[in-house]
Design a protein around this motif. Structure first.
Motif, PDB file in Angstrom:
ATOM      1  N   SER A 118      47.221 -62.166 -53.964  1.00 42.54           N
ATOM      2  CA  SER A 118      47.795 -63.382 -54.312  1.00 42.54           C
ATOM      3  C   SER A 118      46.861 -65.033 -53.473  1.00 42.54           C
ATOM      4  CB  SER A 118      48.499 -64.136 -54.112  1.00 42.54           C
ATOM      5  OG  SER A 118      49.733 -63.071 -53.511  1.00 42.54           O
ATOM      6  N   ASN A 119      46.973 -64.171 -51.898  1.00 37.94           N
ATOM      7  CA  ASN A 119      45.832 -64.802 -50.880  1.00 37.94           C
ATOM      8  C   ASN A 119      44.826 -65.155 -50.947  1.00 37.94           C
ATOM      9  OD1 ASN A 119      49.118 -64.615 -49.665  1.00 37.94           O
ATOM     10  ND2 ASN A 119      48.315 -63.080 -47.663  1.00 37.94           N
ATOM     11  N   ALA A 120      44.083 -64.618 -51.179  1.00 34.28           N
ATOM     12  CA  ALA A 120      42.635 -64.719 -51.778  1.00 34.28           C
ATOM     13  C   ALA A 120      42.595 -65.713 -53.732  1.00 34.28           C
ATOM     14  CB  ALA A 120      41.630 -64.195 -51.719  1.00 34.28           C
ATOM     15  N   LEU A 121      43.431 -64.003 -53.967  1.00 33.68           N
ATOM     16  CA  LEU A 121      43.580 -64.750 -56.221  1.00 33.68           C
ATOM     17  C   LEU A 121      43.448 -66.924 -56.108  1.00 33.68           C
ATOM     18  CD1 LEU A 121      42.081 -63.226 -58.596  1.00 33.68           C
ATOM     19  CD2 LEU A 121      44.310 -63.145 -58.692  1.00 33.68           C
ATOM     20  N   THR A 160      41.174 -61.970 -48.238  1.00 38.27           N
ATOM     21  CA  THR A 160      39.603 -61.580 -48.423  1.00 38.27           C
ATOM     22  C   THR A 160      39.721 -59.526 -47.794  1.00 38.27           C
ATOM     23  OG1 THR A 160      38.376 -63.399 -47.111  1.00 38.27           O
ATOM     24  CG2 THR A 160      37.769 -61.790 -47.655  1.00 38.27           C
ATOM     25  N   LYS A 161      40.476 -59.426 -47.188  1.00 35.31           N
ATOM     26  CA  LYS A 161      40.692 -58.345 -46.731  1.00 35.31           C
ATOM     27  C   LYS A 161      41.510 -57.216 -48.445  1.00 35.31           C
ATOM     28  CE  LYS A 161      42.180 -54.916 -42.805  1.00 35.31           C
ATOM     29  NZ  LYS A 161      42.557 -55.355 -41.291  1.00 35.31           N
ATOM     30  N   ALA A 162      42.674 -58.282 -48.584  1.00 40.65           N
ATOM     31  CA  ALA A 162      43.254 -57.283 -50.071  1.00 40.65           C
ATOM     32  C   ALA A 162      42.517 -57.287 -50.691  1.00 40.65           C
ATOM     33  CB  ALA A 162      44.345 -57.994 -49.574  1.00 40.65           C
ATOM     34  N   MET A 163      42.215 -58.543 -51.226  1.00 40.80           N
ATOM     35  CA  MET A 163      41.019 -58.036 -51.979  1.00 40.80           C
ATOM     36  C   MET A 163      39.833 -56.922 -51.381  1.00 40.80           C
ATOM     37  SD  MET A 163      40.537 -59.639 -55.694  1.00 40.80           S
ATOM     38  CE  MET A 163      40.851 -60.889 -55.432  1.00 40.80           C
ATOM     39  N   ALA A 164      39.205 -57.203 -51.385  1.00 44.45           N
ATOM     40  CA  ALA A 164      38.662 -56.080 -50.532  1.00 44.45           C
ATOM     41  C   ALA A 164      38.760 -54.333 -50.830  1.00 44.45           C
ATOM     42  CB  ALA A 164      38.176 -56.219 -49.545  1.00 44.45           C
ATOM     43  N   LEU A 218      41.325 -69.227 -57.767  1.00 47.56           N
ATOM     44  CA  LEU A 218      41.924 -69.627 -58.935  1.00 47.56           C
ATOM     45  C   LEU A 218      41.982 -71.206 -58.686  1.00 47.56           C
ATOM     46  CD1 LEU A 218      43.780 -66.769 -60.462  1.00 47.56           C
ATOM     47  CD2 LEU A 218      41.305 -66.790 -61.132  1.00 47.56           C
ATOM     48  N   ILE A 219      42.384 -71.240 -57.729  1.00 42.34           N
ATOM     49  CA  ILE A 219      43.305 -72.954 -57.994  1.00 42.34           C
ATOM     50  C   ILE A 219      41.500 -73.871 -57.961  1.00 42.34           C
ATOM     51  CG2 ILE A 219      43.142 -74.935 -56.240  1.00 42.34           C
ATOM     52  CD1 ILE A 219      46.083 -73.591 -58.071  1.00 42.34           C
ATOM     53  N   LEU A 220      39.919 -73.002 -57.275  1.00 37.77           N
ATOM     54  CA  LEU A 220      38.859 -73.899 -57.035  1.00 37.77           C
ATOM     55  C   LEU A 220      37.892 -73.987 -58.136  1.00 37.77           C
ATOM     56  CD1 LEU A 220      36.500 -74.643 -55.340  1.00 37.77           C
ATOM     57  CD2 LEU A 220      36.023 -72.267 -54.584  1.00 37.77           C
ATOM     58  N   MET A 221      38.047 -72.723 -58.698  1.00 39.56           N
ATOM     59  CA  MET A 221      37.787 -72.972 -60.208  1.00 39.56           C
ATOM     60  C   MET A 221      38.369 -73.933 -61.409  1.00 39.56           C
ATOM     61  SD  MET A 221      36.796 -68.830 -60.395  1.00 39.56           S
ATOM     62  CE  MET A 221      35.762 -69.507 -62.089  1.00 39.56           C
TER      63      MET A 221
END
Length: 556
Positions: free
Chosen positions: A285-288, A114-118, A292-295
């Protein structure tokens, strides 16, 4: 709530519901009015919902008991309704889905995803405008289910909106406005099956059994004024950087940095134990990957689960063209979304755990502890959902919706009928907190009513068909508007939870915006019913949105 999907419409045809509506009359409005009114007065949603359910149980108990014994009976009734709400298969799936996504969010946060994505989004986002539009686009991207939308977009975008000092109220508004309004008009979604089946059943009431319900659904899309104008309204608010009403105050307060973090701490999702582990490499990638797996898992799950539910001629058509629009529409419509989303969230959680272990971020025990901690952060949401479902059941038993229909469905001029249906749907969905239930109540009323009034007005076949399309769209959009601004709506609850914003703050800031778009939609239905081309109506409505945002809204 969606829990009513399997049972609501048939039960509304039973004598008890209508009998209670006649017995209690306007008193049937007491439970939802108490719950909604007290929520705004006390700022305590749980207490307000509890009192709403209790008042409904008390009214029902008065039929066969004294005033004193009814009090005790109502208390016992609450416990029974909560247990029944929890035992319902659909509700159980939704609760597990919410809890499991809470666990997934905790894992992603712990892994630094989440932090990396942010950080990445912060670098890409140059200002408040681009952040809000990015949130809007992400909401449009998660179009297939409104629950998934609320639970995915909020946790990812919250750190970014916080950095740019965008209020949690604004984040909740954007999430809520790209949940049901998007899913309700998506050609492939978890809603489309219900909408099509209701249309088909309503036409059978007037003796038309060979109707192409999906074709009618497509034809209603340009007439979904509230959905379309609300999505455009969110974009305009973000693009022009202007707000009005309580949202303007919330935005100015957030921009000046005057918000106490305690105001937003409605759950333990911000607990120190869920912060990114120190010393780890921050990777998007730890968030993505888990998201993506969820979607992707949701998409595949909807198809497989829906396919197993199909039979007969429809099943054969899907097998003959497994990747056609018809195949996706039929499978998604027949899928049990509560089970599919839970399965997808569970699988995504497992993938996240393995990623964290492989990348030496945490041990298996730490991963499980973090996952469980994420579940705990969702407990308050589960309590609210259980009480909201219980309130919905007591409202149904009292006959609140049947009473509203009886009172408001007298003789209506043909050009007023679409507006009447839209407003009636808004009242019912606002009072009950359910889009699905409102559609089930109104669709079998709207189609025969539109056919009868249209024939009485001497409409030719083509004009009559267009008139019925207009009224069907009024059912589907009115249901969404009322649900969109109701404090007892599950999507409102999940949107506030996903953005970690207090529910009442979310509703009170969103309400003026929803009402504004509602008024534009009402005028749109009137002028369209009077004969104006729908595309010109959409153009005028969009222009109205721009003018209101530009000249009523003020710079934050």
């Amino acid at each position: 709530m969606r829990a009513l999907l399997m049972f609501l419409f048939p039960m509304l045809l039973l004598a008890d519901t209508h009998a209670n509506a006649e017995i209690y009359g306007s008193w049937t409005l007491l439970p939802p009015l108490l719950a909604i009114g007290l929520a705004f007065i006390t700022k305590n949603v749980i207490l307000s919902l509890f009192i709403g359910v209790f008042s409904g149980g008390y009214l029902l108990a008065l039929n066969n008991n004294s005033a004193i014994s009814s009090f005790m009976s109502a208390f016992g009734d609450i416990a029974i309704r909560i247990v029944n709400s929890m035992a319902d298969k659909w509700n159980a799936g939704i609760m597990l889905q919410v809890l499991c996504i809470g666990g997934l969010i905790a894992l992603i946060t712990k892994m630094g995803g989440t932090k990396a994505m942010a950080i990445w989004l912060s670098k890409k986002s140059k200002n408040r405008c681009s952040v809000q539009i990015s949130t809007w686009l992400m909401g449009l991207f998660v179009f297939f289910d409104d629950y998934a939308n609320s639970l995915i977009v909020g946790p990812i975008m919250r750190p970014v909106t916080d950095k740019f000092k965008i209020s949690r109220e604004k984040l909740a508004f954007i999430i809520d406005s790209t949940a049901a309004p998007v899913t309700g008009i998506a050609v492939v979604s978890t809603w489309v099956g219900l909408e099509i089946s209701l249309i088909k059943d309503a036409y059978s009431i007037i003796g038309i059994t060979n109707i192409n319900a999906f074709s009618i659904f497509i034809q209603t899309l340009p007439y979904r004024f509230y959905n379309i104008f609300m999505l455009f309204f969110v974009f305009c608010i973000a693009y022009f950087g202007r707000d009005f009403g309580p949202m303007l105050k919330a935005e100015r307060k957030a921009k000046q940095g005057l918000i106490d973090s305690k105001e937003y701490k409605i759950a333990n999702i911000d607990d120190q134990t869920l912060e990114a582990k120190s010393g780890i490499e921050l990777k998007i990638s730890n968030a993505l990957v888990p998201v993506l797996i969820l979607m992707i898992g949701s998409f595949v799950g909807f198809y497989i689960n829906g396919l197993s539910a199909l039979e007969g001629e429809i099943l054969q058509k899907v097998k003959d063209a497994p990747f056609s629009l018809l195949a996706f529409r039929e499978t998604f419509g027949a899928a049990d979304a509560s089970i599919v989303l839970f399965q997808a969230a569970l699988f995504a959680s497992i993938v996240a755990i393995f990623m964290g272990i492989y990348r030496k971020i945490f041990s298996i025990q730490e991963a499980i502890d973090t996952w469980i901690k994420g579940w705990q952060s969702m407990i308050i949401t589960i309590v609210i959902l259980l009480l909201a479902w219980s309130l919905s059941s007591v409202i149904k038993e009292l006959g609140t919706s049947a009473y509203l229909v009886m009172v408001l469905s007298d003789h209506t001029p043909n050009f007023i009928l679409p507006v009447f249906i839209f407003i009636l749907g808004s009242f019912i969905s606002f009072s009950t907190g359910t889009s699905y239930g409102t559609m089930g109540i109104l669709m079998p009323l709207a189609v025969p009513l539109a056919a009868g009034i249209g024939n009485a007005s001497g409409f030719e076949n083509e004009i009559l068909h267009g008139y019925m399309i207009l009224n069907i769209s009024a059912v589907l959009t009115g249901a969404i508007f009322g649900d969109h601004c109701s404090p007892i709506s599950d999507t409102s609850i999940l949107s506030s939870m996903g953005s970690n914003c207090d529910l009442i703050k979310h509703i009170s800031t969103q309400f003026p915006y929803a009402i504004t778009v509602c008024i534009i939609s009402i005028f749109s239905y009137i002028i369209t019913a009077l004969g104006l081309n729908v595309w010109i109506t959409l153009l005028l409505g969009s222009l109205s949105v721009i003018l209101i945002v530009r000249f009523v809204g003020k710079k934050v």
